[in-house]
Design an enzyme around this catalytic site. Sequence first.
Site, mmCIF file in Angstrom:
data_model
loop_
_atom_site.group_PDB
_atom_site.id
_atom_site.type_symbol
_atom_site.label_atom_id
_atom_site.label_comp_id
_atom_site.label_asym_id
_atom_site.label_seq_id
_atom_site.Cartn_x
_atom_site.Cartn_y
_atom_site.Cartn_z
ATOM 1 N N GLU A 1 0.312 6.284 0.527
ATOM 2 C CA GLU A 1 0.312 4.826 0.436
ATOM 3 C C GLU A 1 -1.131 4.353 0.343
ATOM 4 O O GLU A 1 -2.030 4.948 0.945
ATOM 5 C CB GLU A 1 0.975 4.195 1.674
ATOM 6 C CG GLU A 1 0.852 2.667 1.661
ATOM 7 C CD GLU A 1 1.730 1.953 2.675
ATOM 8 O OE1 GLU A 1 2.182 2.596 3.638
ATOM 9 O OE2 GLU A 1 1.961 0.747 2.481
ATOM 10 N N CYS B 1 4.803 -0.030 3.009
ATOM 11 C CA CYS B 1 4.950 -1.487 2.944
ATOM 12 C C CYS B 1 4.380 -2.079 1.667
ATOM 13 O O CYS B 1 4.769 -3.189 1.300
ATOM 14 C CB CYS B 1 4.290 -2.121 4.158
ATOM 15 S SG CYS B 1 5.198 -1.816 5.686
ATOM 16 N N ASN C 1 11.802 0.371 0.735
ATOM 17 C CA ASN C 1 11.018 1.175 1.670
ATOM 18 C C ASN C 1 11.653 1.158 3.053
ATOM 19 O O ASN C 1 12.594 1.894 3.318
ATOM 20 C CB ASN C 1 9.567 0.689 1.717
ATOM 21 C CG ASN C 1 8.767 1.364 2.823
ATOM 22 O OD1 ASN C 1 8.851 2.584 2.975
ATOM 23 N ND2 ASN C 1 8.029 0.599 3.599
ATOM 24 N N GLU C 2 11.177 0.296 3.896
ATOM 25 C CA GLU C 2 11.623 0.325 5.294
ATOM 26 C C GLU C 2 12.476 -0.916 5.535
ATOM 27 O O GLU C 2 12.125 -1.786 6.307
ATOM 28 C CB GLU C 2 10.389 0.336 6.189
ATOM 29 C CG GLU C 2 10.622 0.817 7.582
ATOM 30 C CD GLU C 2 9.307 0.964 8.340
ATOM 31 O OE1 GLU C 2 8.616 -0.056 8.532
ATOM 32 O OE2 GLU C 2 8.964 2.098 8.737
#
Length: 660
Positions: free
Chosen positions: A46, A240, A371-372
């Site tokens: 990331e 993120c 993603n999350e």
Amino acid sequence: MNRSLQAGSLAVALSLSASARAVTILIQADQPGADINPAMWGIFFEDINFGADGGLCAELVKNRSFEFPDPLTGWSRISPSLARGRLSIRDDSPFNAANPHYLRIESEGPAPFGVANEGFRGMGVRQGEAYNFSARIRRTDGSAALRIELYGSDGTLLNSARLQEFSPDWKACNVVLHPKDTDAKARLYVLVDGKGAFDLDMVSLFPQKTWKDRPGGLRADMVQVLADLKPGFMRFPGGCIVEGTQLSGRYQWKKTLGPVEERPLLINRWNYEFLHRPAPDYFQSFGLGFFEFFQLCEDIGAQALPIVNCGMACQFNSAELCPMDALNPFIQDALDLVEFANGPITTEWGAKRAALGHPEPFNLKMLGVGNEQWGPQYIERYEKFSQALKQKYPEIKLIGAAGPDPGDDRFKFLWSKLRALNADIVDEHCYSQPAWFLANTHRYDTYDRNGPKVFMGEYAAQSVATLSTKNRNNLETAIAEAAYLTGLERNADVVRMASYAPLFAHVDAWQWTPDLIWVNNLAVLPTANYYVQQLFSRNRGDKVLPTDIKDEGSQTSGITGQASQLFASATRENASGEVILKVVNAANSAAKAEIKLKTTTAVAGRATIIVLTGASGAAMNSFDQPRNVAPVESIVQDASNAFRHTFPANSMTVMRLKGR
Ligand code: AHR
């Protein structure tokens, strides 16, 4: 590390503990179990902690096209006492409309007047290496030359060159600099030598020595340390940053292709995410874009695992949602991505890949949707993505999100829904203290074997607490992770992939700690945690071998793969026929165990062992002592079908046992 000292303390510890215990590690090498995914141990990249700009992307000039909101961020005026001049940011008749701003330098002379770029917390340059300066330049007045100079952190002139050939139109100007010294914090000067005026854009200083010597390429030492992990896959671009604080700030892969001057700048969400770690100069200029990600995966033998935005911004921030009836462009981006990676060159996106120099497909096999994320909003969006992707590309494995916590209500909700939707793989995340990892080595023993597989997509043991700036990459955290990974390996039929997070951090520009690999402008520093990843990845094996630990003195006796603070897993490697045993001793004292192998053949006496340990759980690597905690390989001569071995305190040991 002081090895003799360590040996002394080890002997004391042994006399105290091991003699009293009867620990047996039993490996049923005659009963190979599940296949281990060749891509089991991977990496998660990331752009956080200056991972891309100021990191993997080897560009040394920050804000090279003057597009930051404060267009002179990273630049300062150089105006010796006899110099007179003006700096202005303009956007009329730009070199490139996608990044329209440029710098005008107007110098009245007589002394040189211009600007300096500070780089990404300095520029790392090496004596003996060559650096390509390039810029788009337009002369607007006069006949002065430009001086391109490199200065060291102490003000020493490291190298200087002159540019004299210009035109009243934008022109690519290049010159090569050869610094006379190595400096981690050099600065680049662009000076008008006398009276004259110039427009400047896309000012760049790039080492010629990049990964595979590609112009405009990646930092060779950073890629090498990834290649040394032999990662099975690489997840990218986050994290993120896939989501964005708002949807407008999400990662849009199509905008990261083609000439760098056409890739629009984006503020990095880690620029402002943590008020206690602000990074106001952190932007994404996408020198490392999606084509480069795929190319990097290919270079290091890792399967590509891109993650796409699913119509949701970060739920820790705005939690902005793309309405369901407006989701199609997001889904189309995912479909186009598969075509970009795998499509024939006769397709729209396959042709774009070919035009970038890669007519062969990238052989994409999996894709992460979101993603999350969490909540019903995620599930309804995942379902739409899944329907479209499975209809067109049934061969692509889809990875669904299980939220930020490995066991809360969000996690349970997501698992039940993703199971019902027949997701291929579920991405679990866990940032927790070492104790959690030690207590959860048997987490997957009871997972449903018939549902989705598991991707442990982000995890790291936190020495203090999640988001604490005091977290350290020490041996204690590495050993806790190693113990946990034995549990993943023993359950490799259900856990198909795992990756530590985050991957990189710049010592002068990080937002998040701990991180797998620390860097400064000239060097890389693999952590103790890195070496755990490497030991698993390079000693993966192909088949799980049932492994049990019996500890007569422990209450945990009988839990497969664990005895008190000792953890083990074993695999068989097809090519070598070796049994690869991994034993983790998370205790502060050495542990003696009897290793028993049930095999049809006798085990050879000579075996390779690799040990990762340190003086204490607090031991760490540093740029001064980069191998304070690093694997040490040796040979034992006394291996057999039943032999005794002592495992040092706070250690991970890999044994490669051969047949006679
Ligand atoms: O790894 C750092 C961050 O942790 C990732 O961006 C995010 O997915 C998680 O919350």
